[in-house]
Design an enzyme around this catalytic site. Structure first.
Site, PDB file in Angstrom:
ATOM      1  N   LYS A 213      12.930   1.480   1.947  1.00 54.79           N
ATOM      2  CA  LYS A 213      12.336   1.988   3.189  1.00 54.79           C
ATOM      3  C   LYS A 213      12.743   1.064   4.335  1.00 54.79           C
ATOM      4  O   LYS A 213      12.501  -0.144   4.292  1.00 54.79           O
ATOM      5  CB  LYS A 213      10.812   2.030   3.027  1.00 54.79           C
ATOM      6  CG  LYS A 213      10.104   3.045   3.882  1.00 54.79           C
ATOM      7  CD  LYS A 213       8.644   3.138   3.446  1.00 54.79           C
ATOM      8  CE  LYS A 213       7.878   4.115   4.283  1.00 54.79           C
ATOM      9  NZ  LYS A 213       6.438   4.050   3.984  1.00 54.79           N
TER      10      LYS A 213
HETATM   11  O1  G3P Z   1       3.277   5.145   4.870  1.00 51.91           O
HETATM   12  C1  G3P Z   1       3.509   5.624   6.135  1.00 51.91           C
HETATM   13  C2  G3P Z   1       2.441   6.523   6.703  1.00 51.91           C
HETATM   14  O2  G3P Z   1       2.128   7.521   5.806  1.00 51.91           O
HETATM   15  C3  G3P Z   1       1.262   5.797   7.270  1.00 51.91           C
HETATM   16  O3  G3P Z   1       0.133   6.599   7.409  1.00 51.91           O
HETATM   17  O4  G3P Z   1      -2.266   6.939   7.868  1.00 51.91           O
HETATM   18  O5  G3P Z   1      -1.258   4.671   8.239  1.00 51.91           O
HETATM   19  O6  G3P Z   1      -0.741   6.550   9.764  1.00 51.91           O
HETATM   20  P1  G3P Z   1      -1.095   6.170   8.375  1.00 51.91           P
END
Ligand code: G3P
Length: 217
Positions: A87
């Site tokens: 990633k």
């Molecule tokens: O892993 C990346 C993404 O899914 C993060 O999600 O909920 O932290 O905005 P969030």
């Protein structure tokens, strides 16, 4: 649509895997920190542990932001397990690194995508996945689903093989809407995935079926 779970919590990954619907896992430095996974060796072992639970791709994020650092870290992560996808953040050095990884057959997930232009750049560099963060766009009063739709159109126009991994999913309707748009993958918390199970008419119907069956016993 493939279902990935967005967590570094092994119990939640096992639970989703046991349901039989899990296609992969995404992690990020915040999710690793949430589980208290610290230190290079522990982090690497944790990625291997995740790979041993799930059958599909496991995204492991680099911390470096310079080209050489991203390459060194990414190659080390990819060498951990065949299921690892490196990633890489959407920055200039990241795009360059994605191009390099692509030429070496190392699969990548370009993260922190917030615009169609960023998605296009990552796809041109040869990213395996791009991760638009739709929930975080919604958080700032911008339509995250619209971005998924725009990227779908662009990728279809040019037959890019890069998969749209809808990330920052917050609730079951995000999953349904992404499926309608045609996102290739969604990644979200276990709670958003299991929420898809729920319908009051299912509960009422099952209760009645079981009660009627009991009457005939
Ligand atoms: O892993 C990346 C993404 O899914 C993060 O999600 O909920 O932290 O905005 P969030």
């Amino acid at each position: 649509m493939k279902f990935f779970i967005d967590t570094a919590n092994l119990d939640q990954i096992k639970e989703a895997q046991d349901m039989g619907i899990l296609d992969g896992v995404t992690t990020n430095p915040s999710l690793m920190a949430k589980e208290g996974i610290k230190g290079e060796e522990k982090v690497k072992q944790h990625y291997i542990d995740i790979c041993n639970i799930v059958d599909g791709d496991v995204s492991a994020e680099v911390i470096a932001t310079d080209y050489e650092g991203i390459i060194k870290e990414g190659e080390a992560l990819a060498a951990l397990h065949e299921q690892i996808v490196v990633k890489v953040p959407m920055i200039k050095e990241g795009v360059k690194a994605i191009k390099y990884f692509s030429s070496k057959g190392i699969r990548t997930n370009c993260t922190l995508i917030f615009s169609a232009g960023q998605a296009l750049l990552a796809a041109k560099a040869g990213a395996t996945y791009i991760s638009p963060f739709l929930g975080r766009l919604d958080d700032i009063s911008t339509d995250g689903l619209n971005l998924i739709d725009e990227i779908r159109t662009i990728f279809d126009n040019y037959l890019f093989e890069t998969e749209i991994l809808a990330a920052s999913i917050r609730h079951p309707m995000h999953i349904i809407e992404c499926a309608k748009i045609g996102a290739d993958v969604m990644t979200g918390p276990l709670s958003a995935i299991t929420a898809l199970l729920n319908h009051p008419l299912t509960d009422i119907g099952l209760e009645k079926f079981l009660a009627d069956h009991a009457k005939n016993e």
